[in-house]
Design a protein around this motif. Sequence first.
Motif, PDB file in Angstrom:
ATOM      1  N   LEU A  95       0.810  -1.209   0.000  1.00 48.76           N
ATOM      2  CA  LEU A  95       0.000   0.000   0.000  1.00 48.76           C
ATOM      3  C   LEU A  95       0.852   1.272   0.000  1.00 48.76           C
ATOM      4  CD1 LEU A  95      -2.876  -1.159   2.391  1.00 48.76           C
ATOM      5  CD2 LEU A  95      -2.746  -1.333  -0.086  1.00 48.76           C
ATOM      6  N   PHE A  96       0.857   2.018   1.124  1.00 48.89           N
ATOM      7  CA  PHE A  96       1.528   3.315   1.151  1.00 48.89           C
ATOM      8  C   PHE A  96       2.970   3.262   1.651  1.00 48.89           C
ATOM      9  CE2 PHE A  96      -3.025   4.243   1.547  1.00 48.89           C
ATOM     10  CZ  PHE A  96      -3.182   5.149   0.502  1.00 48.89           C
ATOM     11  N   LYS A  97       3.455   2.091   2.001  1.00 51.61           N
ATOM     12  CA  LYS A  97       4.803   1.989   2.568  1.00 51.61           C
ATOM     13  C   LYS A  97       5.898   2.560   1.659  1.00 51.61           C
ATOM     14  CE  LYS A  97       4.188  -1.677   5.974  1.00 51.61           C
ATOM     15  NZ  LYS A  97       4.571  -3.056   6.397  1.00 51.61           N
ATOM     16  N   PRO A  98       5.825   2.379   0.344  1.00 54.00           N
ATOM     17  CA  PRO A  98       6.889   2.924  -0.503  1.00 54.00           C
ATOM     18  C   PRO A  98       6.898   4.452  -0.579  1.00 54.00           C
ATOM     19  CG  PRO A  98       5.665   1.191  -1.644  1.00 54.00           C
ATOM     20  CD  PRO A  98       4.882   1.569  -0.438  1.00 54.00           C
ATOM     21  N   ASP A 142      -6.918   0.488  -5.854  1.00 50.73           N
ATOM     22  CA  ASP A 142      -7.039  -0.601  -6.822  1.00 50.73           C
ATOM     23  C   ASP A 142      -6.857  -1.965  -6.157  1.00 50.73           C
ATOM     24  OD1 ASP A 142      -7.680  -0.908  -9.450  1.00 50.73           O
ATOM     25  OD2 ASP A 142      -5.799  -0.155 -10.258  1.00 50.73           O
ATOM     26  N   VAL A 143      -6.979  -2.027  -4.823  1.00 45.43           N
ATOM     27  CA  VAL A 143      -6.719  -3.275  -4.113  1.00 45.43           C
ATOM     28  C   VAL A 143      -7.956  -4.181  -4.130  1.00 45.43           C
ATOM     29  CG1 VAL A 143      -5.068  -2.138  -2.584  1.00 45.43           C
ATOM     30  CG2 VAL A 143      -7.442  -2.384  -1.834  1.00 45.43           C
ATOM     31  N   SER A 144      -7.762  -5.433  -3.768  1.00 42.85           N
ATOM     32  CA  SER A 144      -8.863  -6.403  -3.738  1.00 42.85           C
ATOM     33  C   SER A 144      -9.915  -5.982  -2.717  1.00 42.85           C
ATOM     34  CB  SER A 144      -8.323  -7.790  -3.378  1.00 42.85           C
ATOM     35  OG  SER A 144      -7.361  -8.203  -4.315  1.00 42.85           O
ATOM     36  N   VAL A 147      -6.638   1.128   3.215  1.00 41.61           N
ATOM     37  CA  VAL A 147      -6.378   2.244   2.300  1.00 41.61           C
ATOM     38  C   VAL A 147      -7.081   3.507   2.792  1.00 41.61           C
ATOM     39  CG1 VAL A 147      -6.764   3.141  -0.026  1.00 41.61           C
ATOM     40  CG2 VAL A 147      -5.957   0.795   0.284  1.00 41.61           C
ATOM     41  N   ILE A 148      -8.356   3.381   3.137  1.00 46.35           N
ATOM     42  CA  ILE A 148      -9.128   4.532   3.626  1.00 46.35           C
ATOM     43  C   ILE A 148      -8.477   5.124   4.873  1.00 46.35           C
ATOM     44  CG2 ILE A 148     -11.331   5.222   4.673  1.00 46.35           C
ATOM     45  CD1 ILE A 148     -12.658   3.107   2.803  1.00 46.35           C
TER      46      ILE A 148
END
Length: 244
Positions: free
Chosen positions: A96-99, A111-113, A144-145
């Motif tokens: 997710l946002f780690k990078p 765009d995740v499952s 994500v939210i």
Amino acid sequence: MKLFKNKYIKLELSSNVFHPTGTSDLLIETIKDNLRLNGTVLDVGAGSGYVGIALLKIFKKKFKLSASDLDKKTINLIKLNAKKNCVNINAKEGDLFKPWKKEKFNFIINDVSGIAEKIAKISPWFNRVSCMAGEDGTKLVKKVINEADNHLLKEGVLIFPVLSFSNTSKIIKYAKNKFKYVKKISSKQWLLPKTMYKDIATLKKLKKKKIINYKVNFGMLLWKTDIYFAFNSSSINKKLNLKK
């Protein structure tokens, strides 16, 4: 629907990477019809890169696209598809946002499952791709939210699909606790794939538990995808040219 894959995209696919679906196309069309993408865009759980590449072509590369997914093979596929389509994508491997650490964006596309894991197992959509969305399909979408606001600029927008093969009310309630404005922008019903009718007992059990929802019309099972925008700015409608 499947408008964009044929019209805009030269797409390399892999059996180990999630393939675009009707929900992918609805996501693209909803963004195209309701937003003017500019600045910076992050595609989380980008898979083959299909959604982001289509949008870059539609908006004539007027924004900078970043994308992330879990493994190196997927990232390499995104880079290959970017090259095939003559677009630039800053693709990074990671959850997710780690990078992205402290980076912020004008738009984030989820765009995740987002379907119940038991549905994923009996569906034709996942094949060799794992689905880690949890029993009710909300695990990754909620994550994500929860983290998106930390990566959105002041007037940024989170764009996310909600599928009725998940606990939709749980997702929307969670989003409304995190964002001031949560708007359903589009919706589309789908026929249940024929291969899934043999598992109708599983669907009925999940619906009875309120894990998923669907309708039956003239003997046909219908499920749906809703596309939501979430944001915090009261002026967002005017500034982002929302049509609804």
